[in-house]
Design an enzyme around this catalytic site. Structure first.
Site, PDB file in Angstrom:
ATOM      1  CD  GLN A  84     -16.687  92.340  53.528  1.00  0.00           C
ATOM      2  OE1 GLN A  84     -17.439  92.639  52.600  1.00  0.00           O
ATOM      3  NE2 GLN A  84     -16.881  92.806  54.758  1.00  0.00           N
ATOM      4  CE1 TYR A  96     -15.736  92.196  64.826  1.00  0.00           C
ATOM      5  CE2 TYR A  96     -16.163  94.560  64.970  1.00  0.00           C
ATOM      6  CZ  TYR A  96     -15.576  93.481  64.333  1.00  0.00           C
ATOM      7  OH  TYR A  96     -14.806  93.690  63.207  1.00  0.00           O
ATOM      8  CE  LYS A 120     -11.772  92.500  64.308  1.00  0.00           C
ATOM      9  NZ  LYS A 120     -10.763  91.910  63.397  1.00  0.00           N
ATOM     10  CD1 TRP A 168     -19.200 101.493  59.984  1.00  0.00           C
ATOM     11  CD2 TRP A 168     -20.563 102.706  58.704  1.00  0.00           C
ATOM     12  NE1 TRP A 168     -19.955 102.291  60.816  1.00  0.00           N
ATOM     13  CE2 TRP A 168     -20.805 103.051  60.057  1.00  0.00           C
ATOM     14  CE3 TRP A 168     -21.303 103.354  57.714  1.00  0.00           C
ATOM     15  CZ2 TRP A 168     -21.748 103.999  60.451  1.00  0.00           C
ATOM     16  CZ3 TRP A 168     -22.236 104.301  58.105  1.00  0.00           C
ATOM     17  CH2 TRP A 168     -22.461 104.604  59.448  1.00  0.00           C
ATOM     18  CE1 TYR A 207     -18.822  84.141  65.373  1.00  0.00           C
ATOM     19  CE2 TYR A 207     -19.073  86.156  66.657  1.00  0.00           C
ATOM     20  CZ  TYR A 207     -19.588  84.965  66.168  1.00  0.00           C
ATOM     21  OH  TYR A 207     -20.881  84.607  66.466  1.00  0.00           O
TER      22      TYR A 207
END
Length: 278
Positions: free
Chosen positions: A11, A124, A128, A149, A60
């Site tokens: 996206q 996650y 990062k 978000w 990911y």
């Protein structure tokens, strides 16, 4: 100007391709074209294209699955980014990396600034944060952009999931004790482009305003013409997930504001635009 974009099927990658426009030489790479975990393929692509900027959107992003597959999350998000940073340094490309509000633990009750100490609660967020550290140690002449978000075209995300349920008039239970800021990919990209003229470093970018997942979901139902009372608020303890999330992960944009960069619009306006453009 030559831009190489990783993760062009996601996206955020799609938003960059759409927003950069004509007159710019863009090379967009999917996972098949450049596996971010393969340092040889990374170097080959950067050496052959010689980009001015590498926009690194490949990641990911499955937060809960990162608890089941922590090595995969680290390989893609952390080690893959390290490979990319090394190649950018070698061939003189500027790196733009996208990080997350999940690098923070959520124990604060005021917006996080760029210099706040990360303390991720899940794998996650850890992957990062490690990516950020690898970049800062390998190639500090980079842009690290933390956001939160995300929603946009081309990928499963909270908005698309809730929207499908809204059209089915389905009752839902949604968490109401996690606070953050929804961010539309196109607005994020729009704010990123002028950022590339600013000094290197870490920047926070998100849509204006804050909400809970519950109020976010209610707004999606309303925009879809569905009764928002079909959504019931629940706590994080009641709605258990594999990954722990920060209870408060609002990112301060004071640094961006002080630079003179126009801040993204209010998240409800962005959400309305996203849902109704279809």
């Amino acid at each position: 100007m030559r831009f190489l974009i990783t993760g062009c099927e996601g996206q955020l990658g799609k938003a960059f391709i759409s927003k950069l426009g004509l007159g710019i030489n863009i090379k967009c790479l999917s996972k098949k074209e450049m596996d971010i975990t393969d340092p040889i393929k990374i170097e080959q692509q950067i050496q052959s294209f010689q980009p001015d900027y590498v926009i690194h959107t490949a990641a990911y992003t499955a937060v809960d699955l990162s608890e089941k597959h922590p090595i995969l999350a680290l390989q893609v998000n952390a080690i893959g980014t390290l490979h990319l940073a090394r190649a950018c340094k070698k061939y003189g490309a500027k790196l733009v990396f996208f990080s997350s509000d999940y690098v923070f633990d959520g124990e604060k009750n005021t917006p996080y600034i760029e210099s706040d100490c990360p303390n991720p609660k899940n794998n996650y967020g850890l992957s990062k944060w490690l990516a950020e550290e690898f970049i800062l140690q390998t190639m500090p002449e980079s842009y690290i952009i933390r956001t939160s978000w995300l929603f946009g075209d081309g990928e499963n995300n909270f908005v698309n999931t809730i929207k499908k349920n809204a059209y089915k008039r389905k009752p839902l239970k949604v968490i109401n004790d996690q606070i953050g800021s929804p961010t539309y990919t196109y607005d994020l990209v729009e704010a990123c482009i002028p950022l590339l003229q600013l000094p290197f470093g870490i920047y926070h970018i998100r849509n204006d305003g804050i909400c809970s997942w519950y109020s976010f979901a209610q707004t999606i139902y309303e925009e879809c013409g569905t009764d928002p009372t079909l959504i019931t608020p629940v706590t994080s303890k009641e709605y258990k997930t594999l990954a722990k999330r920060p209870s408060y992960s609002v990112l301060s944009m004071n640094k961006l504001k002080s630079s003179g960069t126009k801040l993204p619009r209010f998240w409800k306006e962005a959400l309305c635009n996203f849902i109704n453009k279809e």
